[in-house]
Scaffold this motif. Structure first.
Motif, PDB file in Angstrom:
ATOM      1  N   CYS A  31       0.844  -1.197   0.000  1.00  0.00           N
ATOM      2  CA  CYS A  31       0.000   0.000   0.000  1.00  0.00           C
ATOM      3  C   CYS A  31       0.878   1.245   0.000  1.00  0.00           C
ATOM      4  N   CYS A  32       0.725   2.081  -1.002  1.00  0.00           N
ATOM      5  CA  CYS A  32       1.444   3.364  -1.084  1.00  0.00           C
ATOM      6  C   CYS A  32       2.956   3.182  -0.998  1.00  0.00           C
ATOM      7  N   GLY A  33       3.459   2.109  -1.586  1.00  0.00           N
ATOM      8  CA  GLY A  33       4.891   1.852  -1.576  1.00  0.00           C
ATOM      9  C   GLY A  33       5.415   1.286  -0.271  1.00  0.00           C
ATOM     10  N   GLN A  34       4.532   0.937   0.640  1.00  0.00           N
ATOM     11  CA  GLN A  34       4.894   0.378   1.947  1.00  0.00           C
ATOM     12  C   GLN A  34       4.117  -0.913   2.155  1.00  0.00           C
ATOM     13  N   VAL A  35       4.268  -1.514   3.331  1.00  0.00           N
ATOM     14  CA  VAL A  35       3.488  -2.704   3.669  1.00  0.00           C
ATOM     15  C   VAL A  35       2.495  -2.321   4.759  1.00  0.00           C
ATOM     16  N   LEU A  36       1.209  -2.494   4.461  1.00  0.00           N
ATOM     17  CA  LEU A  36       0.153  -2.299   5.446  1.00  0.00           C
ATOM     18  C   LEU A  36      -0.115  -3.657   6.065  1.00  0.00           C
ATOM     19  N   TRP A  37      -0.051  -3.738   7.391  1.00  0.00           N
ATOM     20  CA  TRP A  37      -0.231  -5.019   8.050  1.00  0.00           C
ATOM     21  C   TRP A  37      -1.037  -4.838   9.327  1.00  0.00           C
ATOM     22  N   ALA A  38      -1.641  -5.935   9.770  1.00  0.00           N
ATOM     23  CA  ALA A  38      -2.397  -5.950  11.025  1.00  0.00           C
ATOM     24  C   ALA A  38      -2.324  -7.356  11.608  1.00  0.00           C
ATOM     25  N   TYR A  39      -2.462  -7.433  12.928  1.00  0.00           N
ATOM     26  CA  TYR A  39      -2.427  -8.731  13.594  1.00  0.00           C
ATOM     27  C   TYR A  39      -3.771  -9.449  13.534  1.00  0.00           C
ATOM     28  N   ASN A  40      -4.864  -8.680  13.616  1.00  0.00           N
ATOM     29  CA  ASN A  40      -6.185  -9.298  13.699  1.00  0.00           C
ATOM     30  C   ASN A  40      -7.272  -8.289  13.321  1.00  0.00           C
ATOM     31  N   GLU A  41      -8.525  -8.697  13.463  1.00  0.00           N
ATOM     32  CA  GLU A  41      -9.652  -7.836  13.090  1.00  0.00           C
ATOM     33  C   GLU A  41      -9.708  -6.573  13.951  1.00  0.00           C
ATOM     34  N   ALA A  42      -9.431  -6.702  15.234  1.00  0.00           N
ATOM     35  CA  ALA A  42      -9.445  -5.534  16.117  1.00  0.00           C
ATOM     36  C   ALA A  42      -8.399  -4.505  15.675  1.00  0.00           C
ATOM     37  N   HIS A  43      -7.244  -4.975  15.267  1.00  0.00           N
ATOM     38  CA  HIS A  43      -6.179  -4.096  14.785  1.00  0.00           C
ATOM     39  C   HIS A  43      -6.630  -3.390  13.502  1.00  0.00           C
TER      40      HIS A  43
END
Length: 99
Positions: A31-43
């Protein structure tokens, strides 16, 4: 030592790795030249709420005053930029579909 290992794992060919297990995170995308990440749905929900908000107020803690300890204060600048808002929200929706 831990910090050096964490930095090396972040830059692996698999993208972002879980700092404890060393496995690639399921919820990550470019995303936008970076990495968008999350651990779970709450994140993901937190990220979505933050990016959608029009007013992002920061208030001092009652005992500590102004400090850099909140999750929002630790988000990378590219996520906070208004010019990326639409793209970040789109990618968050894509990640939510994986759940």
């Amino acid at each position: 030592m831990w910090q050096n290992n964490y930095i090396a794992k972040r830059n692996s060919s698999y993208g972002i790795l879980d700092h404890f297990f060393g496995l690639p995170l399921w919820l990550q995308t470019s995303c936008c030249g970076q990495v968008l990440w999350a651990y779970n749905e709450a994140h993901l929900n937190f990220l979505e709420g933050y990016v959608q908000s029009r007013l992002r107020e920061r208030l001092p803690d009652e005992t500590l005053g102004w400090h850099n300890g909140s999750l929002a204060s630790r988000l990378p600048r590219w996520i906070k930029l208004t010019q990326h808002q639409e793209k970040v929200l789109q990618k968050i929706q894509q990640l939510k579909q994986r759940l």
